[in-house]
Design a protein around this motif. Structure first.
Motif, short mmCIF file in Angstrom:
data_model
loop_
_atom_site.label_atom_id
_atom_site.label_comp_id
_atom_site.label_asym_id
_atom_site.label_seq_id
_atom_site.Cartn_x
_atom_site.Cartn_y
_atom_site.Cartn_z
N LEU A 137 0.82 -1.22 0.00
CA LEU A 137 0.00 0.00 0.00
C LEU A 137 0.84 1.26 0.00
O LEU A 137 0.45 2.28 -0.55
N GLY A 138 2.00 1.18 0.64
CA GLY A 138 2.83 2.37 0.73
C GLY A 138 4.18 2.00 1.29
O GLY A 138 4.36 0.90 1.81
N PHE A 139 5.14 2.93 1.16
CA PHE A 139 6.49 2.60 1.64
C PHE A 139 7.30 3.86 1.87
O PHE A 139 6.96 4.94 1.39
N ASP A 140 8.39 3.70 2.62
CA ASP A 140 9.42 4.72 2.77
C ASP A 140 10.69 4.13 2.19
O ASP A 140 10.95 2.94 2.36
N ALA A 141 11.49 4.97 1.53
CA ALA A 141 12.69 4.43 0.91
C ALA A 141 13.75 5.51 0.79
O ALA A 141 13.49 6.70 0.99
N VAL A 142 14.96 5.05 0.46
CA VAL A 142 16.03 5.97 0.10
C VAL A 142 16.39 5.65 -1.34
O VAL A 142 16.70 4.50 -1.67
N VAL A 155 -3.93 3.00 3.40
CA VAL A 155 -5.31 2.60 3.08
C VAL A 155 -5.33 1.84 1.76
O VAL A 155 -4.44 2.01 0.93
N ILE A 156 -6.34 1.00 1.61
CA ILE A 156 -6.40 0.12 0.44
C ILE A 156 -6.66 0.90 -0.84
O ILE A 156 -6.05 0.67 -1.87
N LYS A 157 -7.58 1.84 -0.74
CA LYS A 157 -7.95 2.58 -1.94
C LYS A 157 -7.24 3.91 -1.96
O LYS A 157 -7.50 4.77 -1.12
N ASN A 158 -6.32 4.06 -2.88
CA ASN A 158 -5.51 5.27 -2.90
C ASN A 158 -4.97 5.50 -4.29
O ASN A 158 -4.23 4.68 -4.81
N VAL A 159 -5.34 6.61 -4.89
CA VAL A 159 -4.76 6.95 -6.19
C VAL A 159 -4.12 8.34 -6.14
O VAL A 159 -4.08 9.05 -7.11
N VAL B 382 -21.83 9.53 0.40
CA VAL B 382 -21.86 8.19 -0.17
C VAL B 382 -20.48 7.62 0.15
O VAL B 382 -19.49 8.29 -0.03
N PHE B 383 -20.47 6.40 0.64
CA PHE B 383 -19.25 5.94 1.30
C PHE B 383 -18.99 4.47 0.95
O PHE B 383 -19.86 3.63 1.15
N HIS B 384 -17.82 4.20 0.36
CA HIS B 384 -17.44 2.80 0.16
C HIS B 384 -16.96 2.29 1.51
O HIS B 384 -15.78 2.35 1.83
N ALA B 385 -17.90 1.83 2.31
CA ALA B 385 -17.61 1.56 3.71
C ALA B 385 -16.56 0.48 3.87
O ALA B 385 -15.74 0.52 4.78
N GLY B 386 -16.56 -0.49 2.98
CA GLY B 386 -15.64 -1.60 3.10
C GLY B 386 -14.18 -1.17 3.03
O GLY B 386 -13.33 -1.73 3.71
N ASP B 387 -13.89 -0.19 2.20
CA ASP B 387 -12.48 0.18 2.06
C ASP B 387 -12.18 1.61 2.50
O ASP B 387 -11.12 2.14 2.21
N GLY B 388 -13.11 2.23 3.18
CA GLY B 388 -12.82 3.53 3.79
C GLY B 388 -12.82 4.71 2.84
O GLY B 388 -12.36 5.79 3.18
N ASN B 389 -13.37 4.50 1.65
CA ASN B 389 -13.35 5.56 0.64
C ASN B 389 -14.64 6.41 0.76
O ASN B 389 -15.73 5.92 0.57
N LEU B 390 -14.44 7.68 1.11
CA LEU B 390 -15.56 8.59 1.35
C LEU B 390 -15.91 9.39 0.10
O LEU B 390 -15.01 9.83 -0.60
N GLY B 423 -5.46 9.10 6.41
CA GLY B 423 -5.95 8.68 5.10
C GLY B 423 -5.26 9.42 3.96
O GLY B 423 -4.16 9.94 4.14
N VAL B 424 -5.93 9.44 2.82
CA VAL B 424 -5.33 10.04 1.62
C VAL B 424 -6.34 10.94 0.91
O VAL B 424 -7.53 10.89 1.17
N LEU B 425 -5.81 11.73 -0.04
CA LEU B 425 -6.63 12.74 -0.72
C LEU B 425 -7.65 12.14 -1.68
O LEU B 425 -8.73 12.67 -1.84
N THR B 426 -7.24 11.06 -2.35
CA THR B 426 -8.15 10.49 -3.33
C THR B 426 -8.03 8.97 -3.38
O THR B 426 -6.94 8.43 -3.41
N GLY B 427 -9.18 8.35 -3.34
CA GLY B 427 -9.21 6.89 -3.31
C GLY B 427 -9.38 6.27 -4.67
O GLY B 427 -8.89 5.17 -4.93
N GLU B 428 -10.11 6.97 -5.56
CA GLU B 428 -10.35 6.36 -6.86
C GLU B 428 -10.64 7.35 -7.98
O GLU B 428 -10.65 6.97 -9.14
N HIS B 429 -10.87 8.62 -7.65
CA HIS B 429 -11.21 9.57 -8.72
C HIS B 429 -9.98 10.20 -9.35
O HIS B 429 -10.06 10.78 -10.42
#
Lengths: 395, 497, 433
Positions: A137-142, A155-159, B382-390, B423-429
């Protein structure tokens, strides 16, 4: 930083790695990233000026949140420690990390999570649960430039930004030295069973496996063993597994003798398949072929006409472990495999053979040029070496 | 529009007629749009808050034409923005005044249905749903299913690494794509991956997924297809509070269950979806949860019984199991139409896409409600509850001066909160232009430099889709070591937007 | 989506309605996915979302549109597939209607185009003129093959080919009025349908008689106006509408009506819209609204009552082609399918059933290339289920799908229902191979 031998460096932190890279810069030498050393032989013979960067001191689980299905840890953490921690909470690494220590003649070496990520080879469950790359999902590196950076997240979903984690998996430490990483983990199946079928030759067996894989019975792993038996694995809630097992048995009854094994017996079988135990105790050359599953049996049959070999098919036929007597006919193997749209790794070979042949599958000119540009982006001075690849800056 | 884009190149703007002529030559007069009145149809994608007329639009039909167009544009220093179905919600296909829109909508054929190897090879303009439609009669489907699947293209899915409502169990686009054909800015045609389950060398395919059209133009995609589960059943659950629904989700995951899909909607989003499709969603609850199980009967029964127990323990006040495939699909249809259906409640909405650790849901929603009051704008969740994507949808009225700016500020604050809780800024968009300027919330200059180095390896002149993802433009040659000393950046002279 | 209409512009009720439609669009692009012309042409300008942008620009800026803009709006079939798909509820139908009228008033078409449109508007809505033209057409139709298949001549060719369409004859015999009256209805007699296929309304009348539904005449009615409406000739379409509202109002005032029955679904969409079309005319608004609430597709009327006993279950394999005006325009999707199944036919679902067959009023004459491509696509989808007969609820589709490589005879849904419940075998079926 403590030095284990005259040659190997054993950094304890990212700062140590940064310093080592700067030293290498000054000395015009290079480093080779090593975890437990299981796959050391695949990196070829080290140049005299090359020093090993042993990550075993950068070890330990840093953050494990079972309810979030995420595990963060340091790159040098031994795989068995990771698996024990996960098992305690009924979870697992779904890509089924293999242990090639015995296969590659590195007995005693302890596979680390960093090594798993760096080499990018997944085990039998890849068929249903995804590859190594699908779980980082993510990492730190040099980087090879000596820059500390991070990418991805927890987190699993991250783009958010480019998926550099993908680039790290299977890069053999040639772009950057990963120090910390976060992995996706999944619940361990409650129950498992394997249906074993004895039927005709590999092409018949693989056709049967393809039928099972095209069914909605959620086969988690499927292999055709070196002795010709097919193994079809089912995992999940017990009631569900038992029902699917019944249906799979029914599907194969008319094709040959069938039987089922469960739980520990099944798990042991799959450990052996995953780790290619069948070829561990001999000295033959071992290739790892990745093929469209429909072509696997044909490719092996063509090769077998010119060179005696034994095959173990995993991933429903998409992964073939090929053990060959004597010389390694790379032209033949790689020629046939690439005609079928696949590629071949030379996993195990005597040093003499290894020196003559590329370990990693050769790439076409366009991809080679692009890979070289990626490499020089992260490591312009080639401080991290080429690993098993031959598209590095110095070759 | 408060968004800043790279300054257009005056030389390119003045050579517009020539560029259009050249494109017409390559495409033999079919599929080049060069008049402003027509170009208006291409001025934005699914994110209408930002608009820009492109220099021209080209709609090629073959990979060779794509290669010729890219070579032609590169020789003239013309920027190129690839566009699939134009459904991006992050402005990934927002045009540039001095850039050509390269539309892949005419690449709309499925090329190879290979059931034995369980893969489909499709042109990038085929819709996500089109792939499933092509293999449905053989008992297979393509798993990732973004809500826009009826319209969004598979090429766009790869570029954005699209998710969907079933990716908890079946993964995102990147986990289901085995190969692509890609044309780089210099017109070179590359094939990465194929029908195998892994690919040799660096994982360039992995980098292409989610690269937002900045590395190359995808002209063919090979995806894995899966056997359709024997059964799929969904539970529709209603909770008196969002917290209770959130706890139910945590307990399901904690119980070792990975449902095929697990989605949550708050009251406002439920109302909009119900108004469009009359699914039968409960309207007197604060949160609706859809949990789907798939597989053989024994599997579905077992999982749904567990889910029902957990839901009851967490105080569910409404519970209905789908009794037919038709009903199950209707449960989902409402959810999948929730975004545009919100168009019924408000003329405009601004859709966020942060991901958070599941456990922080209640906290984040509570903070979001406070913000909603502070900004004076409603928010539907609307929330992809399974993977935390809001997906908070901020409702605003673009015709009211100042509302867009307020919505943008509100959105930015939500995303900062996502990062703050891990978390992160964007999950899928995708980052696109929408979250571009927030990238430093997550990444340092050095982190971003690594990503830009990948960009430079593919497109050293920065002609493909510039102005997206990265908050500032670096020339590749200057991207040596980016040193940051005490907050000072090495190249202060570089353009920043 | 943001709009920029001035307060003054918004005082015009037409512009205000269009502004509202545009404002509702969130630019999600779902509509493109089910738009027939987008499927064929793969250009944003040939999908609803792009057309909305063109219309927005034209109306907002009070622009006389360019030839390009007109081309893309002309290519719209008004099939309203987008309306079914749109989750936001954009009123595309009235927006494109308004835009067509706008274009008609401001844009000068090439003379040949004007002539063709004038000819169509002057012939088709008038049964006598149309009948005469058909006879003339048949006279000249052997010459079709000699016409070069390009440009305007292609349209002319399509027109002449129309004269070769299968037609039905008026059957002998008087249909007895029902003994028990369950409902009282009047037909929209229509214009093209009674000329081409008078047997359709006859079949419906027989069915109604068996079901106890009385059909009363409504003298003074004419074409529904849809044809000229889609050509942007607003004044003429309103004139047709008013005349029809007058005709039915007389019947309503004299004994009441339970429904105004439409056997050509293209006309049904139009009738159901009279209330909107005449909303700003105080003398008509209320009565037009009444007409719209009474308007029913024949399948809706049948579905609301019990079908007579099936005395002749043929068991034929039927591919049902949903006319766009019925499935998208009126949202009637299940009734015809259910009725066919109840009447003992084996119903087959076809792929891409949401797509238009290319008929779309006079679209097949004005846009012969696109219409032909859509017809072939539809005929392929039909052929894939190997039907023995194709059923549809609209005369336009019936004529269109009978041309070229028709995989099976095409008949109206009510003809099959009539046959199964005691009526004669549909004439079209005798052409069955």
């Amino acid at each position: 930083m403590q030095t284990v031998t005259r040659e190997a460096l054993r950094p304890g932190s990212a700062d140590d790695i940064q310093a080592a890279l700067l030293d290498a810069d000054a000395a015009g030498s290079s480093l080779r990233v090593i975890g437990g050393g299981t796959r050391r032989s695949m990196m070829g013979v080290a140049a005299a000026s090359m020093r090993e960067l042993d990550l075993s001191a950068i070890s330990g689980i840093t953050n494990y949140e079972p309810e979030e299905l995420v595990l963060s840890l340091r790159a040098g953490t031994p795989l068995h420690e990771v698996e024990a921690a996960l098992a305690e909470r009924g979870q697992m690494l779904a890509f089924d990390p293999p242990d090639y220590a015995a296969l590659l003649g590195a007995g005693g070496a302890r596979t680390t999570i960093g090594g798993i990520i760096g080499s990018g080879f997944a085990g039998s469950r890849r068929l249903s649960a995804g590859n190594v790359r699908d779980h980082l999902l993510g990492f730190d590196a040099v980087s090879g430039r000596g820059e500390k950076f991070r990418a991805g997240g927890r987190v699993i979903k991250n783009v958010t930004g480019y998926d550099l984690a993908k680039l790290m998996v299977g890069s053999w430490g040639t772009l950057a030295v990963v120090t910390d990483l976060s992995l996706r983990v999944l619940p361990r199946p409650q129950y498992e069973a394997t249906v074993l079928v004895e039927q005709g030759d590999a092409s018949v067996a693989l056709a049967g496996i393809r039928t099972a894989l095209a069914s909605p019975l959620e086969v988690s792993s499927a292999a055709c063993l070196a002795d010709g038996r097919s193994a079809i694995r089912l995992e999940g809630f017990r009631a569900s597994v038992e029902e699917r097992q019944r249906q799979i048995l029914g599907m194969f009854e008319s094709r040959g003798s069938v039987r089922a094994i469960e739980e520990a017996e099944s798990a042991a079988l799959w450990r052996d398949i995953r780790d290619v135990a069948v070829f561990a105790s001999d000295a033959r050359v071992v290739w790892r072929l990745s093929l469209p599953s429909l072509s696997a049996a044909t490719v092996v049959a063509t090769i077998a006409k010119s060179a005696a070999c034994t095959a173990l098919y995993d991933w429903g036929g998409s992964l073939v472990w090929l053990a060959m007597e004597g010389e390694a006919p790379a032209g033949l193997v790689r020629g046939e495999v690439s005609k079928a749209g696949g590629h071949a790794w030379l996993m195990r070979a005597p040093v003499g053979v290894r020196e003559r042949l590329a370990t990693a599958p050769p790439l076409d000119a366009g991809t080679t040029a692009l890979s070289r540009r990626i490499k020089s982006g992260f490591d312009p001075q080639n401080r991290l070496g080429d690993g098993p690849f031959s598209f590095g800056t110095n070759r | 529009m408060s968004l800043r884009m790279p300054a257009p190149d005056p030389a390119v703007l003045s050579a517009r007629a020539e560029v259009i002529k050249g494109l017409r030559r390559i495409l033999e007069n079919d599929g080049v749009i060069g008049d402003d009145e027509s170009l208006i149809a291409y001025e934005s994608d699914g994110l209408t808050a930002y608009r820009q007329l492109p220099l021209a639009v080209a709609l090629p039909r073959t990979t060779q034409q794509v290669a010729q167009i890219l070579r032609f544009c590169r020789e003239r220093g013309v920027k190129v923005v690839a566009r699939g179905a134009g459904t991006s919600l992050s402005g990934g296909a927002l045009p540039l005044a001095d850039g050509v829109i390269l539309g892949l909508s005419r690449f709309n054929r499925v090329l190879d249905i290979d059931l034995e190897n369980r893969v489909v090879v499709a042109q990038p303009g085929v819709t996500n749903l089109g792939i499933t439609e092509a293999v449905k009669k053989h008992g297979f489907y393509y798993a990732p299913d973004p809500s826009s699947q009826i319209a969004c293209s598979i090429g766009g899915n790869v570029a954005e690494n699209s998710g969907g409502v079933h990716c908890l169990k079946y993964g995102l686009t990147t986990n289901n794509v085995l190969g692509v054909e890609l044309v780089t800015m210099d017109g070179e045609i590359l094939r990465l991956g194929g029908k195998t389950l892994d690919a040799p060398g660096y994982d360039l395919l992995g980098i292409i997924n989610g690269s937002e059209g900045m590395l190359g133009v995808i002209t063919e995609v090979t995806v894995r297809i899966l056997p359709r589960p024997q059964h799929a059943r969904a539970a529709l659950l209603g909770f008196p509070s969002v917290e209770a629904a959130g706890q139910c989700v945590a307990d399901i995951i904690g119980g070792g269950i990975v449902p095929a899909g697990m989605e949550m909607m708050d009251r406002l989003a439920t109302l909009a979806a119900e108004e469009f499709l009359h699914v039968g969603y409960p309207l007197d609850v604060e949160a609706v949860l859809i949990v789907e199980a798939d597989g053989i009967d024994a599997e579905c029964d077992h999982v749904l019984a567990l889910v029902n127990d957990i839901a009851t323990k967490n105080g569910a006040v409404f519970s209905r199991l789908s009794n037919s495939e038709d009903e199950r699909l209707r449960f989902w249809a409402g959810r999948k139409s929730a975004f545009p259906a919100v168009g019924r409640l408000s003329p405009d909405y601004y859709c966020m896409d942060g991901t958070i650790p599941r456990g922080r849901l209640a906290h984040v929603l509570q903070r979001m409600n406070e913000m909603s009051e502070r900004y004076g704008l409603r928010v539907a969740n609307v929330f992809h509850a399974g993977d935390g994507n809001l997906h908070p949808l901020i409702l605003y009225n673009a015709n009211e001066p100042g509302q867009l700016e307020r919505a943008e500020a509100f959105g930015a604050e939500i995303l900062r909160l996502c990062v703050e809780v891990g978390g992160v800024l964007t999950g899928e968009h995708g980052v696109g232009v929408e979250k571009r300027d927030l990238m430093p919330e997550m990444f340092s200059e050095i982190d971003l430099a690594q990503q830009m180095r990948v960009k430079c390896a593919f497109d050293p002149e920065g002609l493909l889709n510039p102005g997206k993802v990265f908050p500032q433009l670096h020339r590749c040659a200057e991207l040596g070591r980016v040193h940051v000393h005490a907050g000072r950046v090495a190249h202060p002279e570089l353009p920043r937007f | 989506m943001q709009t920029r209409f001035s307060a003054e512009q918004l005082r015009d009720p037409h512009l205000a309605a269009s502004e509202k439609a545009i404002r509702t669009c969130v630019h999600c692009g779902f509509c493109n996915a089910t738009c027939p012309t987008y499927a064929l042409l793969g250009d944003e300008l040939d999908g609803p979302r792009g057309r909305i942008m063109l219309m927005k620009d034209m109306l907002e800026n009070q622009r006389t549109p360019s030839a390009e803009t007109v081309k893309h709006i002309d290519r719209c079939l008004s099939c309203l597939s987008c309306k079914t798909t749109c989750p936001s509820g954009v009123d595309y139908m009235h927006l494109v209607d308004h835009s067509r009228a706008w274009i008609e008033q401001r844009y000068e078409r090439p003379w040949i185009d004007r002539m063709l449109r004038g000819l169509l508007a002057g012939l088709l809505p008038y049964p006598r003129r149309f009948r005469f033209a058909l006879a003339m057409g048949r006279l000249f139709s052997p010459l079709v093959g000699l016409l070069p298949n390009i440009g305007f001549l292609k349209s002319l060719r399509a027109m002449l080919e129309l004269s070769r369409a299968p037609t039905g004859a008026v059957r002998e015999g008087i249909i007895a009025a029902p003994t028990v009256r369950k409902a009282r209805v009047a037909f929209l007699e229509g214009c093209a349908e009674p000329v081409l296929q008078p047997n359709i309304q006859q079949a419906a009348t027989r069915l109604f008689a068996r079901m106890g539904i009385e059909v009363v005449p409504a003298p003074g009615q004419g074409c529904c106006g849809a044809l000229v409406h889609h050509l942007g000739k607003e004044a003429r379409s309103l004139a047709f509408a008013r005349a029809n509202v007058d005709a039915w109002s007389r019947v309503i005032d004299d004994g009441g009506l339970d429904a105004i029955v439409i056997t050509a679904s293209g006309c049904g969409t139009s009738l159901k819209d009279y209330g909107f079309m005449l909303r700003n005319e105080p003398a008509y608004a209320a009565r037009a609204a009444k007409v719209s609430t009474l308007a029913r597709d024949v399948s809706e009327v049948l579905a609301a009552h019990e079908l007579p006993a099936v005395t002749n279950p043929s068991g034929l394999i039927v591919a049902y082609h949903a006319a766009c005006s019925l499935q998208h325009g009126q949202g009637v999707r299940e009734a015809p399918r259910r009725l066919l199944t109840e009447a003992g036919f084996q119903l087959r679902d076809i792929a891409e059933s949401h797509l238009c067959c290319g008929s779309a009023g006079v679209y097949n004459i004005l846009q012969p290339d696109l219409a032909e491509a859509l017809r072939e696509r539809k005929q392929n989808a039909l052929a894939a289920v190997a039907p023995q007969v194709v059923a549809t609820g609209n005369i336009g589709c019936l004529t269109q799908l009978s041309r070229g490589k028709a995989p099976a005879p095409v008949v109206h849904t009510v003809e099959l229902l009539d046959w199964a419940t005691g009526g004669p075998e549909p004439e079209g079926l005798s052409r069955r191979t």
